[in-house]
Every structure is written in C-alpha cells, then in structure tokens.
Design an enzyme around this catalytic site. Structure first.
Site, PDB file in Angstrom:
ATOM      1  CB  THR A 139      -8.100 -64.861 -84.206  1.00  0.00           C
ATOM      2  OG1 THR A 139      -9.381 -65.194 -84.713  1.00  0.00           O
ATOM      3  CG2 THR A 139      -7.325 -66.165 -84.006  1.00  0.00           C
ATOM      4  CG  ASP A 140     -13.416 -64.471 -83.119  1.00  0.00           C
ATOM      5  OD1 ASP A 140     -12.677 -64.900 -84.034  1.00  0.00           O
ATOM      6  OD2 ASP A 140     -14.528 -63.947 -83.336  1.00  0.00           O
ATOM      7  CD  GLU A 141     -11.173 -68.034 -87.485  1.00  0.00           C
ATOM      8  OE1 GLU A 141     -10.707 -69.143 -87.764  1.00  0.00           O
ATOM      9  OE2 GLU A 141     -11.510 -67.195 -88.336  1.00  0.00           O
ATOM     10  CE1 TYR A 165      -5.013 -67.070 -88.586  1.00  0.00           C
ATOM     11  CE2 TYR A 165      -7.319 -67.472 -88.021  1.00  0.00           C
ATOM     12  CZ  TYR A 165      -6.207 -66.635 -88.033  1.00  0.00           C
ATOM     13  OH  TYR A 165      -6.296 -65.384 -87.480  1.00  0.00           O
ATOM     14  CE  LYS A 169      -3.185 -65.256 -84.605  1.00  0.00           C
ATOM     15  NZ  LYS A 169      -2.181 -64.175 -84.899  1.00  0.00           N
TER      16      LYS A 169
HETATM   17  P1  NAD Z   1      -2.988 -60.215 -93.451  1.00  0.00           P
HETATM   18  O1  NAD Z   1      -2.873 -61.594 -94.003  1.00  0.00           O
HETATM   19  O2  NAD Z   1      -3.736 -59.185 -94.200  1.00  0.00           O
HETATM   20  O3  NAD Z   1      -1.508 -59.623 -93.203  1.00  0.00           O
HETATM   21  C1  NAD Z   1      -0.473 -60.385 -92.672  1.00  0.00           C
HETATM   22  C2  NAD Z   1       0.836 -59.618 -92.875  1.00  0.00           C
HETATM   23  O4  NAD Z   1       1.883 -60.381 -92.263  1.00  0.00           O
HETATM   24  C3  NAD Z   1       1.209 -59.437 -94.349  1.00  0.00           C
HETATM   25  O5  NAD Z   1       1.651 -58.116 -94.577  1.00  0.00           O
HETATM   26  C4  NAD Z   1       2.342 -60.423 -94.562  1.00  0.00           C
HETATM   27  O6  NAD Z   1       3.276 -60.016 -95.564  1.00  0.00           O
HETATM   28  C5  NAD Z   1       2.983 -60.455 -93.180  1.00  0.00           C
HETATM   29  N1  NAD Z   1       3.698 -61.707 -92.918  1.00  0.00           N
HETATM   30  C6  NAD Z   1       3.257 -62.979 -93.133  1.00  0.00           C
HETATM   31  N2  NAD Z   1       4.221 -63.863 -92.787  1.00  0.00           N
HETATM   32  C7  NAD Z   1       5.275 -63.130 -92.324  1.00  0.00           C
HETATM   33  C8  NAD Z   1       6.541 -63.472 -91.807  1.00  0.00           C
HETATM   34  N3  NAD Z   1       6.936 -64.749 -91.698  1.00  0.00           N
HETATM   35  N4  NAD Z   1       7.381 -62.483 -91.422  1.00  0.00           N
HETATM   36  C9  NAD Z   1       6.980 -61.180 -91.513  1.00  0.00           C
HETATM   37  N5  NAD Z   1       5.799 -60.805 -92.031  1.00  0.00           N
HETATM   38  C10 NAD Z   1       4.945 -61.762 -92.421  1.00  0.00           C
HETATM   39  O7  NAD Z   1      -3.556 -60.414 -91.980  1.00  0.00           O
HETATM   40  P2  NAD Z   1      -4.573 -59.484 -91.151  1.00  0.00           P
HETATM   41  O8  NAD Z   1      -5.951 -59.845 -91.525  1.00  0.00           O
HETATM   42  O9  NAD Z   1      -4.122 -58.077 -91.228  1.00  0.00           O
HETATM   43  O10 NAD Z   1      -4.326 -60.052 -89.683  1.00  0.00           O
HETATM   44  C11 NAD Z   1      -3.299 -59.509 -88.852  1.00  0.00           C
HETATM   45  C12 NAD Z   1      -3.303 -60.229 -87.522  1.00  0.00           C
HETATM   46  O11 NAD Z   1      -4.566 -60.088 -86.908  1.00  0.00           O
HETATM   47  C13 NAD Z   1      -3.074 -61.741 -87.641  1.00  0.00           C
HETATM   48  O12 NAD Z   1      -2.250 -62.139 -86.585  1.00  0.00           O
HETATM   49  C14 NAD Z   1      -4.456 -62.348 -87.518  1.00  0.00           C
HETATM   50  O13 NAD Z   1      -4.382 -63.627 -86.955  1.00  0.00           O
HETATM   51  C15 NAD Z   1      -5.118 -61.367 -86.576  1.00  0.00           C
HETATM   52  N6  NAD Z   1      -6.571 -61.216 -86.693  1.00  0.00           N
HETATM   53  C16 NAD Z   1      -7.165 -60.967 -87.904  1.00  0.00           C
HETATM   54  C17 NAD Z   1      -8.532 -60.753 -87.979  1.00  0.00           C
HETATM   55  C18 NAD Z   1      -9.223 -60.448 -89.282  1.00  0.00           C
HETATM   56  O14 NAD Z   1     -10.454 -60.361 -89.316  1.00  0.00           O
HETATM   57  N7  NAD Z   1      -8.510 -60.233 -90.388  1.00  0.00           N
HETATM   58  C19 NAD Z   1      -9.308 -60.812 -86.812  1.00  0.00           C
HETATM   59  C20 NAD Z   1      -8.678 -61.101 -85.581  1.00  0.00           C
HETATM   60  C21 NAD Z   1      -7.302 -61.274 -85.544  1.00  0.00           C
HETATM   61  O1  DAU Z   2     -12.772 -64.289 -86.521  1.00  0.00           O
HETATM   62  C1  DAU Z   2     -11.546 -63.692 -86.801  1.00  0.00           C
HETATM   63  C2  DAU Z   2     -10.992 -64.270 -88.081  1.00  0.00           C
HETATM   64  O2  DAU Z   2     -11.765 -63.727 -89.138  1.00  0.00           O
HETATM   65  C3  DAU Z   2      -9.507 -63.971 -88.281  1.00  0.00           C
HETATM   66  O3  DAU Z   2      -8.763 -64.606 -87.279  1.00  0.00           O
HETATM   67  C4  DAU Z   2      -9.043 -64.467 -89.660  1.00  0.00           C
HETATM   68  O4  DAU Z   2      -7.695 -64.084 -89.869  1.00  0.00           O
HETATM   69  C5  DAU Z   2      -9.920 -63.829 -90.704  1.00  0.00           C
HETATM   70  O5  DAU Z   2      -9.557 -64.296 -91.990  1.00  0.00           O
HETATM   71  C6  DAU Z   2     -11.389 -64.128 -90.434  1.00  0.00           C
HETATM   72  O6  DAU Z   2     -11.655 -65.546 -90.599  1.00  0.00           O
HETATM   73  P1  DAU Z   2     -12.992 -66.077 -91.301  1.00  0.00           P
HETATM   74  O7  DAU Z   2     -12.739 -67.445 -91.801  1.00  0.00           O
HETATM   75  O8  DAU Z   2     -14.176 -65.859 -90.431  1.00  0.00           O
HETATM   76  O9  DAU Z   2     -13.079 -65.008 -92.508  1.00  0.00           O
HETATM   77  P2  DAU Z   2     -13.419 -65.162 -94.066  1.00  0.00           P
HETATM   78  O10 DAU Z   2     -13.520 -63.775 -94.625  1.00  0.00           O
HETATM   79  O11 DAU Z   2     -12.513 -66.103 -94.759  1.00  0.00           O
HETATM   80  O12 DAU Z   2     -14.878 -65.819 -94.034  1.00  0.00           O
HETATM   81  C7  DAU Z   2     -15.947 -65.208 -93.324  1.00  0.00           C
HETATM   82  C8  DAU Z   2     -17.159 -66.132 -93.414  1.00  0.00           C
HETATM   83  O13 DAU Z   2     -17.607 -66.151 -94.786  1.00  0.00           O
HETATM   84  C9  DAU Z   2     -16.852 -67.566 -93.065  1.00  0.00           C
HETATM   85  O14 DAU Z   2     -17.978 -68.121 -92.404  1.00  0.00           O
HETATM   86  C10 DAU Z   2     -16.653 -68.254 -94.408  1.00  0.00           C
HETATM   87  C11 DAU Z   2     -17.565 -67.462 -95.340  1.00  0.00           C
HETATM   88  N1  DAU Z   2     -17.102 -67.327 -96.742  1.00  0.00           N
HETATM   89  C12 DAU Z   2     -15.841 -66.893 -96.967  1.00  0.00           C
HETATM   90  C13 DAU Z   2     -15.377 -66.729 -98.243  1.00  0.00           C
HETATM   91  C14 DAU Z   2     -13.968 -66.269 -98.521  1.00  0.00           C
HETATM   92  C15 DAU Z   2     -17.987 -67.591 -97.782  1.00  0.00           C
HETATM   93  O15 DAU Z   2     -19.160 -67.949 -97.591  1.00  0.00           O
HETATM   94  N2  DAU Z   2     -17.521 -67.425 -99.064  1.00  0.00           N
HETATM   95  C16 DAU Z   2     -16.245 -67.041 -99.335  1.00  0.00           C
HETATM   96  O16 DAU Z   2     -15.886 -66.958-100.548  1.00  0.00           O
END
Ligand code: NAD
Ligand code: DAU
Length: 362
Positions: A139-141, A165, A169
């Site tokens: 992730t970019d975080e 988190y 990562k």
């Molecule tokens: P998500 O939470 O939707 O899915 C995570 C999946 O991993 C789920 O299916 C869960 O059951 C499985 N899981 C959790 N713990 C596990 C374990 N111990 N063993 C096996 N499976 C397990 O997450 P996502 O949003 O699809 O993110 C996927 C990946 O991408 C993550 O590594 C996250 O850090 C990264 N990522 C997410 C975003 C985003 O915007 N969502 C952006 C950049 C990177």
């Molecule tokens: O940047 C990549 C990341 O993006 C991934 O690594 C994470 O897995 C993914 O969950 C996401 O993280 P964020 O914290 O940016 O996403 P989230 O959807 O939780 O929140 C997006 C923005 O919105 C953040 O600034 C917090 C704000 N927010 C979020 C929620 C859930 C609100 O204002 N209200 C809310 O209820």
C-alpha cells in the site's frame, strides 16, 4: 497480454477479499489455461460466495486456511506445483487496526513471513527456477502522510507508517525486500493507492457511503473532510499486478496510482449526486433525498493521514501500465453496482458488523 507465455500455477492469498477476488476473475479471464489456487481464511472480510461462479472451472480450487499455517502452505505449494504467489491476504482496515492491532501483526507480518519462508524452501527444492515469482501486494500508506503541496510518493520515498495497519504492512514489505537481497528469491512488490469498485466490504469509505445512502443512514465524514486520497478503479490495480508478475524485474517495487486526488468531502458529494441520479433509473426509492442531506461530520480518525498521492511513472515507463478507467466512469459503475447487488452486501450487515459499526462510530 502476449499468448506465447507458459501457463502459470498461481497461489492467490486473500482471494475472497475485495481486491483479491477481482484479481482472481481478472487472471482467470486473461489466462484461462492457468491453474488458480485461492488460499483464504474467510475472516469477516472474506466472502466465499464471491468466487462461487468459478467452482465449476477445473482450473480453479478454493482452500479455506490461514497464511500463518506453515504445513498447509508447504503442502499446497508442493502438491499444486505452484510457481507464482500473488499475496493479497491481510487485515486491511485502518480503523480496525486502531481498535485492535494484534490481528494486523499476526496476519500482515507473521503471515507474510510464513509465506516467504515456505516459498523460499519450495523454490530451493525446485532448484531455483528463474520463472518463479512472489508478488507482495502492498500500500501507499507505508510512506506516511503528505501535506497538500508535497511531491507525490515515489519508490524511493522513505517509509514512515503512521497507523498499526500501515506499520504492519511496512514490516512485511521490509521482509519481502530482505528475501530478495539475502536469498535472491524472485520477489516483486506493488504499493497502491485507494481502490474502489465491486465486492468492497461495507466498512470502507466508498461502499459505506453507498450503502448508508440506500438505507437512509447518516454519511459519517471524519474531521473536516479535507483529507485527500488518490482513487484507482480495482480492475486497473489488478491489471497493474498482472503486468508486474509478467514483466517486473525481481527485487523491484512499483508504485501504482490513479492520478485522481480527491478530498473526502468532495468524493462523498460526488457519490451523493450519482446515487440521486441513478437510484430512480433502477426503480429504487431512496429513503432520504437528496443524499447530501445525510452528510454528518464525526470525530476524526486518530493519527489520520492528511494526503496520499502516487508518482506512478516507474510502472508506466518501465512496464507500460497506465490506468484505463476514469474516476467519473469508475464511480458511476460502482454506485450502480451497489444499487444492483443488494443481495451481495445485505448479508454482510451482520450482528458482528453492526457491533463494529457501533464501536467505531459511537
Ligand atoms: P480485504 O480486507 O477486502 O480482504 C482481505 C482478505 O484476506 C479477506 O478475504 C480475508 O479473509 C483474507 N485474510 C485475512 N487474514 C487472513 C489470513 N490470516 N490467512 C488467509 N487469509 C486471510 O482487503 P483488500 O482491500 O482486498 O486488500 C488486499 C490487499 O491489498 C491487502 O494486502 C491490502 O493491504 C492491499 N491494498 C489494499 C488497498 C485498498 O484500497 N483496499 C490499496 C492498496 C493495497
Ligand atoms: O491507500 C491505500 C489504503 O486505502 C489501503 O492500504 C487500505 O487497505 C484501504 O483500507 C484504504 O485505506 P484508507 O484508510 O484510506 O481507506 P478508508 O476507506 O477507510 O478511508 C478513506 C478516507 O475516508 C480516509 O481519509 C478516512 C475517511 N473516512 C473513512 C470512513 C470509513 C471517513 O471520512 N468516514 C468513514 O466512515
């Protein structure tokens, strides 16, 4: 993508989650001859039903299990003759990491370490083929936060994670890097910005807002809503990961972004406008209209990062990847998806989810 490639046998961890499931469909469509094995623990964020349409395919197998279970991984790598790992499994929600960081350390760090060790042994047993790949989805975080005027994150930006988190990562990223430098294991890494699209669990900003509008519930915006995120449609992220697996140089990491920086409040207002427009065309009567009247400012997230922005020049110039879906098009498709897939998200609003929601937003 070229057809001259040899088929891969790919282990996709976390394939029942948001991005993982989109990736499973993307890879299966791009390479129907490849073997796909999904390993997923089906935590609250995993959804077996999302992948059910693939059960009839002989090239697809789903295994319920934990990435911390070394013997299970050893057996899967060996019996399935895996040559490629796409590692998505993680605890992924920042707010949950603030409420309870333990699961994040376990899955994101110990789980990634377990996978790396298992794959290293498997790769050695096979005499270190140069076609093997271990792609870690990050992730970019990990880069921390930017002011509104700072330059975007590049691959050389120092790591400065601010939440449990992102720290977990970052720890896993360092392990992946070390396995390349120490053992020469063919690792790859992607660091991506915020994804949105189908199959996104209701707790994240975009699905939470869409679902709350459909239920006539408040739209909770943290702080003053001026934080900035860069948004990428999930299938573009999947294509970036597929490109890195096929063409990336082992040991390298690639930043992936949509070049779409939007303030949270502006994003929520765009979603409101789309919902007001699209609900009637799908025969849905919204409980509250216009949706913007539901916007409520709530207590800020502790340690809330102000801005994320990605410089995705490296993956563009070296591998030829660029996003293909505009944010206008992608958000419209996403709102439409939540309008037409209530059967997917309604069951996720379980008592456990409601309890989480109460704790997080009370
Ligand atoms: P998500 O939470 O939707 O899915 C995570 C999946 O991993 C789920 O299916 C869960 O059951 C499985 N899981 C959790 N713990 C596990 C374990 N111990 N063993 C096996 N499976 C397990 O997450 P996502 O949003 O699809 O993110 C996927 C990946 O991408 C993550 O590594 C996250 O850090 C990264 N990522 C997410 C975003 C985003 O915007 N969502 C952006 C950049 C990177
Ligand atoms: O940047 C990549 C990341 O993006 C991934 O690594 C994470 O897995 C993914 O969950 C996401 O993280 P964020 O914290 O940016 O996403 P989230 O959807 O939780 O929140 C997006 C923005 O919105 C953040 O600034 C917090 C704000 N927010 C979020 C929620 C859930 C609100 O204002 N209200 C809310 O209820």
């Amino acid at each position: 993508m070229a057809d001259s490639r040899s088929p891969r046998r790919i282990l996709i961890t976390g394939g029942a989650g948001f991005i993982g499931s989109n990736f499973v469909y993307h890879w299966h469509k791009s390479y129907p001859g490849d073997r796909i094995v999904v390993l997923d623990a089906l935590t609250y964020a995993g959804n077996r039903g999302t992948l059910a349409p693939l059960d009839a395919s002989e090239n697809f197998r789903f295994v319920e299990g934990d990435i911390c279970d070394r013997s299970l991984i050893d057996e899967l790598l060996k019996t399935e003759q895996i040559d490629t790992v796409a590692h998505f499994a993680a605890e992924s929600h920042v707010d949950r990491s603030i409420l309870g960081p333990g699961a994040f350390i376990q899955t994101n760090m110990v789980g990634t370490f377990t996978l790396l060790e298992a794959f290293r042994q498997h790769w050695i047993n096979a005499d270190k083929p140069d076609t093997y790949r271990f792609l870690h989805v990050s992730t970019d975080e990990v880069y921390g936060t930017l002011s509104d005027t700072d330059p975007a994150f590049s691959e050389t930006t120092p790591y400065a994670p601010n939440s449990p988190y992102s720290a977990s990562k970052a720890g896993s990223d360092h392990l992946v890097r070390a396995y390349f430098h120490t053992y020469g294991m063919p690792t790859l890494m992607t660091n991506c910005s915020n994804n949105y699209g189908p199959y996104h669990f209701p707790e994240k900003l975009v699905p939470l807002m869409c679902i709350n509008m459909l239920l006539g519930k408040e739209l909770p915006v943290y702080g003053d809503g001026q934080n900035i995120r860069d948004w990428l449609y999930v299938t573009d992220h999947c294509e970036a990961i597929a490109t890195v697996i096929q063409k990336g140089a082992p040991g390298e990491s690639y930043n992936v972004g949509g070049n779409n920086e939007v303030r949270n409040l502006d994003l929520v207002k765009i979603l409101c406008g789309l919902m007001d427009e699209l609900a009637p065309t799908h025969g849905v009567t919204l409980p509250t209209n216009p949706c913007e009247s539901l916007i409520t400012f709530v207590k800020d997230r502790p340690g809330h990062d102000q801005r994320y922005a990605i410089d995705a020049n490296k993956i563009k110039t070296e591998l030829g990847w660029e996003p293909s879906v505009t944010v206008e098009e992608g958000l419209r498709q996403t709102v439409e998806w939540y309008l037409t897939h209530q059967d997917w998200w309604q069951p996720l609003l379980s008592p456990a989810y409601r309890e989480y929601y109460e704790t997080a937003y009370s």
